[in-house]
Design an enzyme around this catalytic site. Structure first.
Site, PDB file in Angstrom:
ATOM      1  N   ARG A 189       0.821  -1.323  -0.119  1.00  0.00           N
ATOM      2  CA  ARG A 189       0.073   0.048  -0.008  1.00  0.00           C
ATOM      3  C   ARG A 189       0.954   1.322  -0.123  1.00  0.00           C
ATOM      4  O   ARG A 189       0.683   2.269  -0.726  1.00  0.00           O
ATOM      5  CB  ARG A 189      -1.009   0.097   1.173  1.00  0.00           C
ATOM      6  CG  ARG A 189      -2.292  -0.946   1.059  1.00  0.00           C
ATOM      7  CD  ARG A 189      -3.154  -0.923   1.952  1.00  0.00           C
ATOM      8  NE  ARG A 189      -4.098  -1.971   1.693  1.00  0.00           N
ATOM      9  CZ  ARG A 189      -4.846  -2.642   2.357  1.00  0.00           C
ATOM     10  NH1 ARG A 189      -4.678  -2.743   3.662  1.00  0.00           N
ATOM     11  NH2 ARG A 189      -5.556  -3.499   1.931  1.00  0.00           N
ATOM     12  N   TYR A 210      -6.744  -0.602  -7.087  1.00  0.00           N
ATOM     13  CA  TYR A 210      -6.091  -1.792  -6.326  1.00  0.00           C
ATOM     14  C   TYR A 210      -5.200  -1.634  -5.052  1.00  0.00           C
ATOM     15  O   TYR A 210      -5.269  -0.460  -4.695  1.00  0.00           O
ATOM     16  CB  TYR A 210      -5.169  -2.557  -7.571  1.00  0.00           C
ATOM     17  CG  TYR A 210      -3.907  -1.776  -8.074  1.00  0.00           C
ATOM     18  CD1 TYR A 210      -3.456  -0.804  -7.365  1.00  0.00           C
ATOM     19  CD2 TYR A 210      -3.670  -2.203  -9.066  1.00  0.00           C
ATOM     20  CE1 TYR A 210      -2.251   0.169  -8.353  1.00  0.00           C
ATOM     21  CE2 TYR A 210      -2.492  -1.549  -9.977  1.00  0.00           C
ATOM     22  CZ  TYR A 210      -1.713  -0.718  -9.224  1.00  0.00           C
ATOM     23  OH  TYR A 210      -0.732  -0.082  -9.852  1.00  0.00           O
ATOM     24  N   GLU A 211      -4.831  -2.558  -4.421  1.00  0.00           N
ATOM     25  CA  GLU A 211      -4.439  -2.677  -3.176  1.00  0.00           C
ATOM     26  C   GLU A 211      -5.284  -2.167  -2.060  1.00  0.00           C
ATOM     27  O   GLU A 211      -5.080  -1.335  -1.192  1.00  0.00           O
ATOM     28  CB  GLU A 211      -3.149  -1.809  -3.116  1.00  0.00           C
ATOM     29  CG  GLU A 211      -1.918  -2.617  -3.403  1.00  0.00           C
ATOM     30  CD  GLU A 211      -1.747  -4.152  -2.863  1.00  0.00           C
ATOM     31  OE1 GLU A 211      -2.155  -4.276  -1.502  1.00  0.00           O
ATOM     32  OE2 GLU A 211      -1.326  -4.892  -3.561  1.00  0.00           O
ATOM     33  N   GLY A 212      -6.763  -2.410  -2.189  1.00  0.00           N
ATOM     34  CA  GLY A 212      -7.627  -1.777  -1.512  1.00  0.00           C
ATOM     35  C   GLY A 212      -8.025  -0.575  -1.868  1.00  0.00           C
ATOM     36  O   GLY A 212      -7.539   0.410  -2.014  1.00  0.00           O
TER      37      GLY A 212
END
Ligand SMILES: Cc1cc2nc3c(=O)[nH]c(=O)nc-3n(C[C@H](O)[C@H](O)[C@H](O)COP(=O)(O)OP(=O)(O)OC[C@H]3O[C@@H](n4cnc5c(N)ncnc54)[C@H](O)[C@@H]3O)c2cc1C
Length: 602
Positions: A308, A450-452
């Site tokens: 992140r 992406y990545e949350g």
């Protein structure tokens, strides 16, 4: 043709003058870190990114990846660039030396990763995911994996992926359908479909080590919709024996690659796990042990937190390269006249750069990029302190944990905003593909997802990070800023410390509002989360700017040969204080409206 020059001077300023890395020699991996070594790495990375990666960025976007007869091919030039990348050792910069890495602090990798992403985001993601994967394997893998697999990933001979997403679940991993069943020999057989897997297949490496999550069925063969059954596995494309020799092709098959908006040189794959041999990572749960998440999942979460921060840095990279191109364009294109009279009367029109609104757009990008870079590096330094056992390590850990969702979401939002503004500076020419700036908008858009997804990061900040250990992280952070303001409120610094104090006061009010309303009505917290995250991002970048302004004033007092560099820092700092800090009360007002109207929507 788009241009790119790596921001080496800015990194040298941050490492040597702002963070004074020399003073942190007691930290792990910092002992050998001389200024010359840092400068060498930065200069070589800049050269590689400018000369090898950037020239194949636009062509890679035009050509994209190919999928024929079950085989993925990356664009022309990617394979050669990847070989050169591995030969130069870029993939193992921060990896521990016992596994063949260079053992440098993470912030050096972050700097190189920013340069690589600005030059060619699609390319940079292949080694970027590999380093996330080998870090997780170092943290959770068995000794034979560390001996035979990790070094080959660090050298770049093999690549790595992160396999979480499925057709029915991205954010909500409880809904995952992929299952892994234990075999008598202790390995597992994995079945299911993962989608959107970056670098899921490619023609750059001989093997790919997939780090995948799947559910272990209960004694009745059922899988439940809860996270406690989700475990973390290593699944190689080609099997690897415990003595390191390669075996047969594993049951991981590429179902296809996605046609998508941007990062077209990056192969985003559908992966089918058909009875694939998988090794479970992390300690085995003891019988009857009940936990909300498995031990292996903790390894996965560790991998995602590091990733992140990396995605936040991708936001900076997007902003930087877009800004640089817009800056070059407004110094070539002639449109209209300066409002105060012609700047170049002998020419048919003035350059675009004379217009205040054009300068506003450029300064917006610049003050974001440089302020965000300072916050990203300061946070990464805190991560190193957190692992050091130094007296300040607990506080450093709390702060870097709090910063992770802010950096991921605020920087990617702002990076995308910057790419849009850069495109605006080009007028209609920005919308035309040949000029290259629209690629930064398309490529940078995925960073928010992406990545949350960014909204989910905001929920993580408000719902988990803020209240952890009785709110110790925000309390420690706010106190640091209060102390700094107290020590720096002389006349020269007033233009910075006063707006910062206003921003901090608003952030504290917003935190109080969340504490009072969030528990009583969780929808209020959910509706306020994104505004709160932005508010925190603005104040923290503001603090970085105030500190850099102080440093710039000190440097300028000594009449340095590069005075222009420090003067530009002061201008960008003033921009943030005058144009970004005023957003704070607006964000608080919006949060305070609560969730009633939003929740009225059927
Ligand atoms: C190009 C690309 C590359 C990718 N690479 C990888 C990869 O390498 N590995 C991998 O595993 N995945 C990868 N992904 C998947 C990516 O991580 C997911 O798409 C992302 O996490 C969102 O999941 P979703 O698409 O299922 O959206 P959903 O979960 O359906 O969510 C949709 C939207 O709803 C909102 N939302 C959802 N839940 C909440 C909530 N609780 N609170 C507030 N808002 C919410 C968010 O705005 C979100 O964007 C990639 C995706 C793309 C497009």
């Amino acid at each position: 043709m788009p241009v790119y020059r790596a921001p080496v001077d800015d990194y040298r300023f941050l490492f040597h003058e702002f963070l004074e890395l020399e003073k942190h020699r007691d930290l792990p991996h910092f002992g050998e870190l001389s200024p010359d070594l840092i400068d060498d790495v930065l200069a070589n990375a800049a050269k590689f990114c400018e000369e090898v990666l950037q020239p194949i960025n636009q062509s890679g976007d035009e050509e994209g990846c190919h999928f024929e007869n079950g085989v993925v091919r990356t664009p022309e030039g990617f394979k050669q660039a990847y070989q050169a990348y591995c030969e130069a050792g870029w993939g193992g910069l921060a990896a521990p030396s016992e596994f063949g890495g260079a053992g440098l602090p993470a912030m050096i990798t972050m700097a190189v990763s920013e340069m690589a992403t600005s030059s060619n985001q699609s390319f940079a993601m292949y080694p970027g995911l590999t380093s996330a994967a080998y870090s997780a394997l170092i943290a959770t893998g068995a000794p034979w994996m560390k001996e035979h697999i990790v070094p080959r990933m660090i050298s770049g001979e093999w690549a790595g992926t992160m396999c979480l997403t499925e057709p029915g679940c991205g954010t909500d991993l409880r809904l995952m359908k992929t299952r892994a069943v234990e075999q008598p020999d202790g390995t597992y057989r994995m079945n299911g479909t993962k989608i959107f897997i970056s670098g899921g297949d490619q023609d750059l490496t001989d093997n790919i080590i997939h780090m995948a999550i799947a559910k272990i069925p209960d004694e009745n063969g059922q899988i439940r919709d809860d996270l406690s059954t989700v475990n973390f596995f290593m699944v190689p494309k080609f099997l690897v024996k415990e003595d390191g020799t390669m075996g047969a092709r594993n049951g991981v098959n590429t179902g296809g690659i996605e046609k998508k908006m941007g990062i077209k040189g990056q192969a985003t794959c559908v992966l089918n796990f058909d009875d694939a041999v998988a090794w479970r990572l992390g300690p085995k749960p003891t019988p009857g042990e009940k936990k909300s998440t498995s031990a292996g999942m903790a390894g996965m979460v560790g991998m995602m937190n590091a990733a992140r921060l990396g995605v936040g840095v991708q936001g900076i990279a997007t902003g930087e390269v877009a800004y640089q191109n817009a800056l070059a364009y407004v110094h070539e294109r002639r449109v209209g006249r300066a409002l105060t009279g012609a700047a170049e009367p002998d020419k048919p029109a003035d350059l675009l750069i004379v217009h205040p609104d054009v300068k506003r757009m450029l300064l917006h990008c610049r003050s974001f990029v440089e302020g965000a870079r300072a916050l990203a590096m300061w946070t990464t330094l805190n991560m190193s302190i957190a692992r050091s056992g130094r007296p300040d390590s607990d506080t450093a850990g709390l702060i870097s944990d709090l910063m992770t969702p802010v950096i991921k979401a605020f920087f990617t939002d702002m990076g995308f905003e910057a790419a849009n503004l850069a495109m605006q500076c080009y007028g209609g020419h920005g919308y035309i593909r040949d000029n290259g700036v629209e690629q930064f908008v398309r490529d940078g858009r995925i960073n928010l997802i992406y990545e949350g997804a960014n909204g989910v990061q905001a929920m993580d900040l408000v719902g988990r990070k803020l209240g952890r250990k009785g709110g110790a992280a925000p309390l420690a952070l706010f106190q640091m800023i209060v102390n700094w303001i107290g020590e720096n409120d002389g006349d020269a610094l007033k233009p910075f410390s006063k707006p910062l104090a206003r921003g901090l006061d608003t952030l504290q009010q917003a935190t109080m509002w969340l504490a009072q309303h969030g528990l009583a009505n969780p929808n209020d917290a959910g509706a306020a989360a994104s505004d709160y995250l932005r508010l925190m991002g603005i104040v923290l970048v503001g603090w970085m700017w105030a500190r850099m302004a102080r440093l710039a004033q000190e440097k300028l007092a000594a009449n340095p040969p590069n005075a222009g560099f420090y003067k530009d820092k002061l201008t960008a700092a003033k921009y943030w204080m005058e144009r970004m800090i005023p957003e704070c009360p607006m964000l608080l007002e919006r949060m305070s409206a609560g969730s009633a109207t939003i929740m009225e929507v059927a």
